[in-house]
Design a protein around this motif. Structure first.
Motif, mmCIF file in Angstrom:
data_model
loop_
_atom_site.group_PDB
_atom_site.id
_atom_site.type_symbol
_atom_site.label_atom_id
_atom_site.label_comp_id
_atom_site.label_asym_id
_atom_site.label_seq_id
_atom_site.Cartn_x
_atom_site.Cartn_y
_atom_site.Cartn_z
ATOM 1 N N ALA A 184 0.839 -1.205 0.000
ATOM 2 C CA ALA A 184 0.000 0.000 0.000
ATOM 3 C C ALA A 184 0.871 1.252 0.000
ATOM 4 O O ALA A 184 0.586 2.218 -0.709
ATOM 5 C CB ALA A 184 -0.928 -0.014 1.209
ATOM 6 N N LEU A 231 -6.935 -6.576 -2.412
ATOM 7 C CA LEU A 231 -7.288 -5.159 -2.600
ATOM 8 C C LEU A 231 -8.389 -5.007 -3.635
ATOM 9 O O LEU A 231 -9.256 -4.145 -3.525
ATOM 10 C CB LEU A 231 -6.043 -4.360 -3.018
ATOM 11 N N LEU A 252 -6.603 2.999 0.721
ATOM 12 C CA LEU A 252 -5.201 2.681 0.434
ATOM 13 C C LEU A 252 -4.291 3.433 1.402
ATOM 14 O O LEU A 252 -3.314 2.883 1.924
ATOM 15 C CB LEU A 252 -4.877 3.055 -1.026
#
Lengths: 266, 490
Positions: A184, A231, A252
């Motif tokens: 991330a 994700l 994020l």
């Protein structure tokens, strides 16, 4: 926290220099420093007139690189500083046990080759990940010009500092215990770097391979794919081949800050 | 014996009332068998299990090109899942019923040698693909792959397991084609233990005369025993391949065959046109030309199959496939997730397909490649530790756009013009101006409906998907009604 400061530093330095118009096509611009779209974030930022012309004369514009072309290797003599004009490059170094460690991925407007500043040869290797163009400034010539153009010297320090700060993000990333936080943080940084050159920061094309990304993040390839899948399932990203769209930047951001995702390394 | 042309009429409304009916509508899903239209439009053409088709493959695409495409396919953040096809070209007895690559193996040691080469082929191939890429589909195909004995099959599956991450999920599709003459219910147990969960059985016609004519004799009881065993061992899907146009086949005999098959309730039925290529397959010359049903009979046979299967509750999937409503294919069709790839219809989203064995086709990323189709050439390439690539093709942007359009037609029965334009950055009406012109007569004849947003195959056009797809094929001239005799084999 140090990483927060570093990221703030990166974000702040981006703004005063981000005078580039969004959507500028770097490829079509005339190849001189005065007309270059990257002018304001590159060496000529603070100089003009005859000084700029002097700098311009020492800049070599190399022919385009193709995917896999090597710009310089560890040990290449007479080092140069390179500015990425288009495309993406990776830098890497060979570890004592023979493994290759990827040091960074470099986007348009970014500088590579600072590893050669101290000596007679480069300490790292640089390779194009896709079609790319670069400007080359041999260090020897750069020192000559910089000695007589104070503005250039100052800008050189700025650029070096900027690259230093950017590179510090890597050890910060590697310090993260959670695999998700590493990825991330990387994607977050990648988006920010695109924004700083006036490009869309939610639509990324990852030109590095999964293997290269895994190497850079200190993860195994399975984990990289699993994280991307997660994700995507969570609606943070959409992934289509190498194209990654950030659908939920706030989520994020939270993951980059290291909120526990349950996946720990080893 | 002269056979009357039988035109099967459906109770569906006439063409004019069908227009604009959505593809998922169960009524629109029923194909309308219109013999006159079919005989006019069903010209020989590709089956579009790939676009471009194999005839566009060329030998400029070599092993290096394949290797590069494989390496690139590993690079995506989420690489595609894998699909593996293993081609087994041989059968135990001379079988001259299909125009398919096959080699008659009289001696077991030839089979053993071939398996040795398959093992090395798998080994070479696996080195090119990242080890964490899950394999969701495995298919052993060819004419009659069960000429491999249990030990050989186990060896191949073990090698595949060692080299690839084979899925163990129920949703996997691990299939094998069997010859009912030689397979036994015990074989089914063995296959289940090896992880297979799909089965297809080739049945030409239960009528003994017709089977004798193509040198295949297989009993109803044996086929039923295989299907029962598959059910018992939890096979997720069973499929029966049915051939029409077989020598000596008549409407009466075929009716009986259809009734018998439908009563067994295989989950899928594939109705294939009998292929006959005498020049390439000398064994087929033994089927005397005058024994082949004439064109009118062949047409009637197809009509009969469509009517009989739909009446028995099978849904038409597309091309030559029928499935029961609760089969994965039928569910995928309803949900709009049906796929078509080199192995036919599938429920799996795009995978990279690895072809193992002589003449096998691989599809990795945007590249196709085909292995050498002569056994000697294939084996010598493997012996030299080379990839046995014969020819292939790297798709252009245009190929990709047309492949997507043809895929929509084959799987969803319609083309979404706006979604296609957005996805590929084109204006559909401009990009496909020639295709749309070719489509005009098909629209006029009620095969296809055209609106501003979509192009839909109407019930009358459903059995002619191939003809509709040909309008979008850049490598073909205009599909010309009456250009060739109807029911030529794909």
């Amino acid at each position: 926290m140090i990483e927060q400061e570093l990221r703030n530093a990166i974000a702040q330095r981006a703004h005063p220099m981000s005078v580039i118009h969004p959507g500028l096509d770097l490829e079509t611009l005339r190849q001189s420093c005065a007309d270059c779209a990257l002018h304001d974030m590159c060496l000529p930022a603070a100089i003009d007139g005859e000084d700029l012309a002097r700098l311009d004369r020492v800049v070599k514009r190399r022919r385009p690189l193709e995917r896999g072309d090597v710009l310089f290797r560890e040990g290449t003599e007479l080092p140069s500083l390179f500015v990425v004009r288009s495309g993406t490059l990776k830098t890497s170094t060979t570890l004592p046990e023979g493994d290759v460690q990827i040091l960074g991925f470099h986007l348009p407007g970014e500088i590579i080759g600072l590893d050669g500043l101290s000596g007679e040869r480069h300490m790292a290797s640089a390779e194009a990940l896709e079609s790319a163009t670069v400007c080359e400034v041999p260090f020897v010539r750069l020192s000559e010009v910089a000695a007589s153009v104070p503005g250039l010297q100052l800008q050189l320090y700025r650029v070096m500092s900027r690259e230093f700060v950017r590179e510090q993000l890597h050890p910060v990333m590697m310090g993260r215990k959670q695999a998700m936080a590493r990825l991330a943080l990387f994607l977050h940084g990648f988006a920010e770097r695109r924004r700083s050159t006036g490009l869309d920061d939610t639509d990324l094309t990852l030109s590095m391979s999964r293997q290269e990304l895994a190497n850079y993040l200190g993860l195994v390839i399975e984990t990289v794919s699993r994280l991307f899948s997660r994700l995507q399932a969570q609606g943070v990203l959409s992934v289509d081949r190498k194209r990654v769209r950030i659908l939920d930047p706030a989520a994020l951001d939270a993951l980059a800050k290291g909120e526990d995702d349950g996946v720990h390394l080893h | 014996m002269h056979v009357e042309l039988i035109v099967i009429k459906s109770s569906l409304p006439a063409t004019g009332d069908d227009r604009g009916m959505p593809a998922h509508d169960p009524v629109a899903n029923i194909p309308l068998f219109d013999a006159a239209l079919i005989s006019r439009y069903d010209v020989s053409g590709p089956r579009y299990s790939s676009y471009p088709t194999t005839s566009q493959f060329n030998d400029a695409f070599d092993a290096d090109a394949f290797r590069a495409s494989a390496l690139v396919s590993n690079e995506d953040p989420i690489p595609r899942e894998l699909s593996i096809y293993v081609h087994v070209p041989s059968c135990l007895g001379p079988c001259y019923y299909r125009g398919c690559n096959r080699i008659i193996v009289r001696e077991r040691r030839l089979a053993e040698r071939y398996v040795d080469h398959l093992v090395r082929d798998i080994d070479q191939m696996s080195a090119l693909f990242d080890h964490d890429r899950r394999v969701m589909q495995v298919h052993f195909g060819g004419v009659t792959p069960n000429f491999l004995d249990g030990a050989q099959l186990r060896r191949l599956m073990d090698v595949l397991h060692r080299h690839f991450d084979l899925s163990r999920e129920p949703g996997r599709e691990f299939g094998i084609a069997l010859d009912a003459r030689t397979a036994t219910p015990q074989d089914i147990a063995m296959l289940a233990a090896l992880g297979f969960n799909r089965l297809s059985i080739g049945i030409q016609d239960f009528d003994t005369d017709a089977q004798l004519a193509i040198n295949r004799v297989q009993g109803i009881a044996e086929t039923r025993a295989l299907l029962d065993a598959a059910e018992h061992h939890g096979f997720r899907s069973t499929s029966v391949d049915l051939f029409y146009g077989v020598p000596l086949q008549t409407v009466e005999r075929f009716t009986r065959t259809l009734e018998l098959i439908v009563a067994m309730r295989p989950r899928r039925i594939v109705v294939r046109a009998y292929a006959r290529f005498p020049p390439r397959f000398p064994a087929q010359r033994q089927s005397a030309r005058h024994d082949l049903p004439d064109a009118a009979t062949r047409l009637a046979l197809l009509g009969l199959a469509v009517e009989c299967l739909c009446a028995a509750g099978y849904l038409y999937i597309g091309m030559d496939h029928f499935a029961l409503p609760d089969d994965d294919l039928a569910i995928a069709q309803r949900e709009g997730s049906l796929q078509r790839n080199l192995q036919g219809y599938s429920t799996h989203a795009q995978t990279d397909l690895i072809g193992i064995g002589v003449s096998s086709i691989s599809h990795v990323g945007t590249c196709f490649s085909q292995n050498r189709r002569d056994l000697a050439g294939y084996e010598s390439a493997i012996d030299a530790a080379q990839l046995p690539i014969w020819r292939g093709l790297a798709m252009s942007d245009d190929d990709r756009i047309r492949a997507d359009v043809i895929q929509q037609l084959m799987c969803r029965n319609e083309i979404d013009l706006r979604a296609t334009s957005t996805k590929h950055g084109i204006v559909f009406e401009d990009y496909f101006v020639d295709s749309l012109r070719r489509l005009d007569p098909l629209v006029a004849d009620g095969l296809v409906a055209r609106s501003r947003s979509r192009i839909t195959a109407l019930p009358r056009g459903r059995l002619l998907l191939r003809t509709i797809a040909m309008c979008f094929d850049a490598y073909l001239g205009q599909p010309n009604a009456n250009a060739s005799p109807p029911f030529r084999t794909p």
